[in-house]
Scaffold this active site. Structure first.
Site, PDB file in Angstrom:
ATOM      1  N   LYS A  66      -7.810   7.326 -10.539  1.00  0.00           N
ATOM      2  CA  LYS A  66      -8.982   6.463 -10.344  1.00  0.00           C
ATOM      3  C   LYS A  66     -10.280   7.244 -10.109  1.00  0.00           C
ATOM      4  O   LYS A  66     -11.346   6.830 -10.553  1.00  0.00           O
ATOM      5  CB  LYS A  66      -8.732   5.465  -9.218  1.00  0.00           C
ATOM      6  CG  LYS A  66      -7.709   4.390  -9.627  1.00  0.00           C
ATOM      7  CD  LYS A  66      -7.533   3.320  -8.582  1.00  0.00           C
ATOM      8  CE  LYS A  66      -6.455   2.339  -9.029  1.00  0.00           C
ATOM      9  NZ  LYS A  66      -6.262   1.254  -8.074  1.00  0.00           N
ATOM     10  N   ASP A 103     -10.786  -3.712  -8.715  1.00  0.00           N
ATOM     11  CA  ASP A 103      -9.940  -3.881  -7.524  1.00  0.00           C
ATOM     12  C   ASP A 103     -10.704  -4.641  -6.438  1.00  0.00           C
ATOM     13  O   ASP A 103     -10.123  -5.452  -5.705  1.00  0.00           O
ATOM     14  CB  ASP A 103      -9.508  -2.530  -6.957  1.00  0.00           C
ATOM     15  CG  ASP A 103      -8.471  -1.829  -7.824  1.00  0.00           C
ATOM     16  OD1 ASP A 103      -7.702  -2.519  -8.510  1.00  0.00           O
ATOM     17  OD2 ASP A 103      -8.435  -0.582  -7.798  1.00  0.00           O
TER      18      ASP A 103
END
Ligand code: ATR
Length: 267
Positions: A66, A103
């Protein structure tokens, strides 16, 4: 053919391919496919740069990619830049790679309560915790406590994003587990995490980013005590739906996606 995918290392356990392929089928994008791409960290950037020429429109990045996903992008949304991590890359027509973090909005969509003014306890200080703290503070949470096994990581998170570090958490309206505790059969959340089962009861909300067959021990206990529980599958679904909408400009078929993740036995 247009391709989407998820890059991880490992990635075989990911439910994203089954979820997104069900979504693509449900909206009639019959010449799109979503693939799992097992990529070791040292191959991540060069492989991602080659994907647009191979017909890719977008990519999800999961553990441990990420931060690298944000770094490889030519541009980032303010959310991804502030969090310091991206789970969604979009390959624009002109060739630019744009990083986003779904997210954070995905978590807010999955949580069934008004966040403004609440107290929240975030367990963990990794990428998932950073997205959660950012999301909760932006939604107006009054007090975001961050606990982590390694305190320095929690201190860094709070310095970057806000909230406060706690060693011994007070009870909170929302408890969110972003650690990997609960993933393995032998995990004991009430031993590894600073939680007392009797503080999780009616009126409290407990969300777990971990998902596994039959649910996690944390959610099972919280449910038994009357708390409202939010499964990691709902959080997975919401972040995936936001990524899907970014890539396709269509409304994500959430029911088809939910059906696919609940039908699939997790490996
Ligand atoms: P992610 O990006 O998904 O958040 P990560 O960056 O690897 O993943 O973070 C994993 C989190 O789980 C960390 O907060 C980690 O704590 P440390 O920073 O102390 O390593 C936490 N974690 C993993 N195993 C744990 C355990 N057995 N007990 C408590 N916390 C644990």
């Amino acid at each position: 053919m247009t391709f989407l995918g998820v890059a991880g290392w490992p990635v075989a356990h990911s439910l994203s391919p089954v979820m997104h392929n069900a979504a693509l089928a449900a909206v009639g994008l019959s010449d799109w496919r979503y693939l799992a791409l097992p990529l070791p960290p040292e191959r991540f950037a060069e492989t991602v740069r080659a994907l647009p020429a191979a017909g890719f429109r977008g990519l999800n990045a999961t553990i441990p990619h990420k931060a690298a996903a944000l770094a490889v992008a030519d541009a980032a949304t303010p959310t991804a830049a502030a969090i310091g991590a991206a789970n969604t890359l979009t390959f624009e027509r002109g060739g630019a790679i744009v990083a986003d973090n779904t997210d954070a909005p995905g978590l807010l969509e999955a949580l069934p309560l008004e966040i403004a003014g609440i107290s929240a306890l975030v367990l963990g200080a990794g990428g998932a915790a950073r997205a959660a703290v950012y999301a909760l503070l932006h939604a107006g949470a009054a007090d975001v406590m961050v606990w982590n096994r390694t305190r320095e990581r929690a201190e860094r998170l709070v310095a970057d994003l806000g909230g406060r570090v706690v060693d011994v958490p007070q009870s909170a309206t929302l408890v969110l587990n972003t650690t990997s505790v609960g993933l393995r059969d032998t995990d004991a959340p009430f031993k590894s995490l600073p939680l007392q089962a009797d503080t999780l009861g009616v009126g409290s909300y407990v969300a777990d980013m971990v998902y596994r067959p039959g649910g996690t021990p944390l959610l099972a206990e919280a449910k038994r005590r009357g708390a409202t529980v939010v499964s990691g599958l709902e959080i997975l679904l919401a972040q995936g739906a936001a990524s899907f909408e970014r890539w396709t400009d269509m409304t994500a078929p959430r029911d088809a996606m939910r059906g696919a993740v609940h039908r699939t036995p997790e490996p």
